[in-house]
Design a protein around this motif. Sequence first.
Motif, PDB file in Angstrom:
ATOM      1  N   HIS A   1      -1.956 -11.953  -7.986  1.00  0.00           N
ATOM      2  CA  HIS A   1      -1.231 -13.053  -7.320  1.00  0.00           C
ATOM      3  C   HIS A   1      -0.609 -12.703  -5.973  1.00  0.00           C
ATOM      4  O   HIS A   1      -0.261 -13.595  -5.218  1.00  0.00           O
ATOM      5  N   GLN A   2      -0.391 -11.443  -5.690  1.00  0.00           N
ATOM      6  CA  GLN A   2       0.330 -11.094  -4.460  1.00  0.00           C
ATOM      7  C   GLN A   2      -0.103  -9.727  -3.972  1.00  0.00           C
ATOM      8  O   GLN A   2      -0.701  -8.962  -4.729  1.00  0.00           O
ATOM      9  N   SER A   3       0.204  -9.421  -2.708  1.00  0.00           N
ATOM     10  CA  SER A   3      -0.177  -8.082  -2.263  1.00  0.00           C
ATOM     11  C   SER A   3       0.834  -7.082  -2.820  1.00  0.00           C
ATOM     12  O   SER A   3       2.022  -7.386  -2.960  1.00  0.00           O
TER      13      SER A   3
ATOM     14  N   MET B   1      -4.619 -11.418   0.159  1.00  0.00           N
ATOM     15  CA  MET B   1      -3.610 -11.660  -0.885  1.00  0.00           C
ATOM     16  C   MET B   1      -2.482 -12.573  -0.402  1.00  0.00           C
ATOM     17  O   MET B   1      -1.875 -13.279  -1.198  1.00  0.00           O
ATOM     18  N   GLU B   2      -2.212 -12.565   0.909  1.00  0.00           N
ATOM     19  CA  GLU B   2      -1.174 -13.497   1.415  1.00  0.00           C
ATOM     20  C   GLU B   2      -1.664 -14.929   1.211  1.00  0.00           C
ATOM     21  O   GLU B   2      -0.893 -15.821   0.853  1.00  0.00           O
TER      22      GLU B   2
ATOM     23  N   ALA C   1      -1.410 -15.849  -2.460  1.00  0.00           N
ATOM     24  CA  ALA C   1      -0.011 -16.123  -2.851  1.00  0.00           C
ATOM     25  C   ALA C   1       0.432 -17.483  -2.321  1.00  0.00           C
ATOM     26  O   ALA C   1       1.067 -18.268  -3.046  1.00  0.00           O
TER      27      ALA C   1
ATOM     28  N   LYS D   1      12.178 -17.051  -8.168  1.00  0.00           N
ATOM     29  CA  LYS D   1      10.958 -16.402  -7.679  1.00  0.00           C
ATOM     30  C   LYS D   1       9.956 -16.331  -8.817  1.00  0.00           C
ATOM     31  O   LYS D   1      10.155 -15.581  -9.790  1.00  0.00           O
TER      32      LYS D   1
ATOM     33  N   ALA E   1       5.628 -16.549 -10.072  1.00  0.00           N
ATOM     34  CA  ALA E   1       4.193 -16.594  -9.769  1.00  0.00           C
ATOM     35  C   ALA E   1       3.582 -17.698 -10.643  1.00  0.00           C
ATOM     36  O   ALA E   1       4.289 -18.370 -11.387  1.00  0.00           O
TER      37      ALA E   1
END
Length: 416
Positions: free
Chosen positions: A217-219, A308-309, A312, A340, A342
């Motif tokens: 989901h994210q870097s 990944m950005e 996200a 916060k 995901a």
Amino acid sequence: MGESSLKAINPVLDIEKIRSDFPVLNRKIHDSPLVYLDTAASAQRPLKVIETVVDFYRNYNANIHRGVHTLSQEATAAYEQSREKIARFINAPSSQEVVFTRGTTESINLVAHSFLRPKLQPGDEILISWMEHHSNIVPWQLLCEETGAVLKVIPMNQHGELEMAALEEMLTERVKLLGIVHVSNALGTINPVEDICTLAGRLGVPVLVDGAQAMPHQSVDVQTLGCDFYCFSGHKMYGPTGIGALWGRSRHLHSMKPYQGGGEMIRHVTFEKSEFNEAPAKFEAGTPNIAGAIGMGAAVDYLRDIGMENVAAYEAGLLAYGTERLAKIDGFRMVGTATKKAGVMSFVLADIHANDVGTLVDLHGVAIRTGHHCAMPVVQFYGLPATARASLGIYNTFSDIDILADALEKVTGMFA
Ligand code: PLP
């Protein structure tokens, strides 16, 4: 923000192209197109990963590291390139700090046995959080039983956020390791791992991060996070099953004993004594999952190409839309409302059992997860037997959420 403006936050991905990369999305389930909302359990695989694995078996299948023939050298090169890709993907200082394992579970067990066990004395403490997956609970419990160490649990609030003040208080010199999930699979909470590592670092407490749900989901940058170990699984990040990795600081890996004994992890063997290889080979006894490792490298390539950005940002838009859309359903209650988060939406629907919800939405082609999500303390915390969970991936659309919402409305209608 209204629904249509939430839907408009979709600037970043060529979603139709991405969907065409996943052959399984062409399937019909009970005559409806598949809506796959169970990525947190296991992601689907893009053609690039499937074809990379097939290409290995068709064209250069051989054992690695020990053959002088061409196929073995090609397989070895691809396996080691994959390690390098993974290292770059998480910004590891060296690919030699990346150990291939069967997945997150094995990575955590490896650290428990090779790193922590020799250090533990009765009364020492291991700190974990309330929102851990069983794989970041049970290995520590087993160690505590063996050594007399004590497992302590950092509490969370009703939103499913860590109580940071309690964490600070519990972090003492007695703590020999802090294990923390980066993104909770049961709640979606993104934990402030960087802050946690800073706090732990002040006392020299090593931090292990369960990154199974963060990687897709994210870097992830292990140097910025400041952790000591980072654990993840190929199948959660669009790669094959049965493969994953452990990243560890080289000084730790260097001082750790092997996890298993066998071929490949040795330098020299006599009946009297064996000399071990350096990491990562020291921890990769026996023939590894070569196809899996090469396929995981292809998954990394795939995610890197998308960025990944972008992943996200796209999933944040979907999550915001889903959170608002599902809240309109009678009896819907989100479990896990951290600021916060995901792309995980755990919920209960009136007093309908989660398994019934899951079975009934499947009739509309919608795949969601139901149960305790291998995080029993989380459902116990909310006094629930189970939750239903819709989890997002890069192939999901706003329309997928609408279909889920329509299906859930039909379910509540049936029980009205
Ligand atoms: N940690 C988290 C947060 C998970 O979601 C999972 C799998 O659901 C695991 C660990 C275990 O991963 P694996 O079964 O791939 O070892």
